[in-house]
Design an enzyme around this catalytic site. Structure first.
Site, PDB file in Angstrom:
ATOM      1  N   ASP A   8      42.163  40.779 -24.230  1.00 38.34           N
ATOM      2  CA  ASP A   8      40.891  41.304 -24.056  1.00 38.34           C
ATOM      3  C   ASP A   8      40.629  42.673 -23.560  1.00 38.34           C
ATOM      4  OD1 ASP A   8      38.052  41.415 -24.498  1.00 38.34           O
ATOM      5  OD2 ASP A   8      37.615  39.711 -23.119  1.00 38.34           O
TER       6      ASP A   8
ATOM      7  N   HIS B 156      36.604  33.075 -25.891  1.00 41.32           N
ATOM      8  CA  HIS B 156      36.195  32.531 -24.519  1.00 41.32           C
ATOM      9  C   HIS B 156      35.607  31.221 -24.267  1.00 41.32           C
ATOM     10  CE1 HIS B 156      36.691  36.753 -23.260  1.00 41.32           C
ATOM     11  NE2 HIS B 156      35.362  37.290 -24.234  1.00 41.32           N
TER      12      HIS B 156
END
Length: 460
Positions: A327, A276
């Site tokens: 994800d 991220h």
């Protein structure tokens, strides 16, 4: 041992551009022996039915969350953010069994193949039984994922996760995190077991390690795992700076921002992948660039969770390796991830073609794809990735007549694939020189989908 093969493509994406009449030889080890443009089709070559591209590695996956996709898009009261989504997701995490995990992951991995990924890095923290006690085989959940990947025909990098506390300053985990509990010794033992035992039956399986986050693993935990690893050449993944609340909590606990603290206290190197890295400063970007670590961006999930926009121009300008992850699996195709990545920047900066580099690479799609391709190897523990000698012979055969590609000039096919293609655009997907999807379908697709539907019904 695999049979050697020689493929031929009218056009293929080699060395960052479309090249023509490309001969591609695969050795018995499933890796490229030679890639040669400008060779006429000859006897003994297998002509491919469309333009050929490298696949990508999906460098961040939580497979079990595929069973949650589409079930968290309602708000009945109050505010909804990452943290409220997480609490609802834990309801699934507390129920799913190894058999259910395998069914969900098999469906997901077939979908990832159809989305242009041929290797997936599984950030795996769902280890124990529902009451938090170990399974008789403590790696039961890991083997469920490994067997799912083998059934789908996708490569898998398993990343057992160190998860020791619920937040900065906490002594342990919350009760609804009981299935996640591990320490440095457990994680390193699990990684070694996968690499030593798991690959006997699963040649496309390997393992690294992961730290859930700075809030979930204190400095002693992390240093303990670093000591066990030593100089071992294995990937190390960590969630970092995904949410502003995490940044604020880290500042309160350490006096530093997450990436600042990581670089100063732990000195990450090229084995490290920062997942991220949404909220950064120019100084942190410079520190990460100096360390050699890479950044894993998950645009679909980050958009779905309202995480914020990454400083894409900053990371690209600094030369930090970048890769793409799906994800939570609300999106499962790299073309859509790259589109989301660029469109988020356009909306935030009110500009077009943010990722393009005039004079060097004017194509936004090409610059993003090449960055993601070059960044695919290290997160999976590989040295190379793509249509190049020595890399595993994974590739995609495009359907030139697909929506968004039909009629485009060759040099614009990648632009069309990322920014205008709709629906199924892949004719075939190959992994280690062997076909995994033909005409966009897996050989066992219907049975896999039926198993997935049955598990969703059970979990509901």
């Amino acid at each position: 041992m695999r049979a050697a093969a020689i493929f031929w493509a009218v056009q293929a994406w080699v060395d960052g551009r479309w090249q023509h009449h490309v001969r591609m030889a695969v050795g018995t080890d499933g890796h490229w022996q030679s890639i040669t443009p400008g060779v006429p089709l000859a006897e003994g070559m297998q002509a491919l039915a469309g333009p050929v591209m490298p696949s990508l590695v999906d460098t961040h996956s939580h497979a079990f969350q595929r069973a949650f996709a589409g079930l968290a898009e309602r708000r009945d009261s109050g505010d909804d953010d990452f943290w409220s989504w997480r609490d609802r997701m834990y309801g699934l995490a507390l129920r799913i069994t190894p058999a259910q995990m395998q069914a969900v992951a098999t469906q997901l991995y077939v979908e990832l193949l159809a989305g242009g990924y041929t290797q997936v890095c599984e950030f795996h923290y769902l280890h124990h039984q529902q009451d938090g006690s170990p399974y008789p085989d403590e790696l039961a959940m890991s083997w469920a994922l490994a067997d799912a990947a083998a059934a789908a025909g996708i490569g898998l990098t398993l990343l057992p996760v160190l998860y020791a506390r619920s937040g900065f300053g906490a002594d342990g985990l919350r009760d609804d995190q009981r299935r996640f509990k591990t320490d440095a010794d457990w994680v390193w033992r699990a990684s070694q077991a996968v690499n030593d035992e798991g690959r006997d039956r699963r040649p496309l399986l390997n393992a690294g390690v992961a730290l859930h986050s700075l809030r979930a693993a204190n400095a002693d935990d992390i240093r303990g795992l670093q000591a066990l690893m030593g100089d071992a050449d294995v990937p190390v993944h960590i969630h970092i700076a995904e949410q502003m609340q995490e940044v604020r909590d880290c500042l309160a606990a350490t006096g530093q921002r997450p990436m600042q603290w990581l670089c100063n206290a732990l000195q990450p190197d090229a084995r490290w992948q920062l997942v991220h890295a949404t909220h950064s400063t120019p100084e942190e970007i410079e520190q990460v660039a100096s360390s050699g670590a890479g950044v894993v961006i998950c645009p679909g999930t980050e958009g779905n969770l309202g995480d914020g926009l990454i400083d894409l121009p900053g990371w690209l300008a600094a030369g930090v390796p970048i890769s793409i992850g799906s994800d939570s699996h609300v999106t499962r195709a790299w073309g859509e991830e790259l589109r989301w990545l660029e469109y988020g920047q356009r909306l935030g900066l009110q500009r077009r073609n943010v990722a393009a580099l005039p004079g060097v690479q004017p194509s936004t799609a090409a610059r993003l794809f090449e960055a993601a391709r070059a960044g695919s190897a290290a997160p999976a523990g590989f040295k190379q990735w793509g249509l190049e000698v020595g890399a595993r012979a994974d590739f995609l055969v495009l359907d030139g007549a697909a929506s968004g590609l039909l009629g485009l000039p060759t040099d614009y096919l990648l632009d069309g694939l990322v920014f205008s293609a709709q629906g199924q655009v892949l004719r075939e997907v190959y992994v280690a020189g062997q076909v995994a999807l033909r005409q966009g379908r897996h050989a066992a697709q219907d049975a896999i989908a039926a198993g997935f539907r049955a598990v969703l019904a059970e979990l509901r």
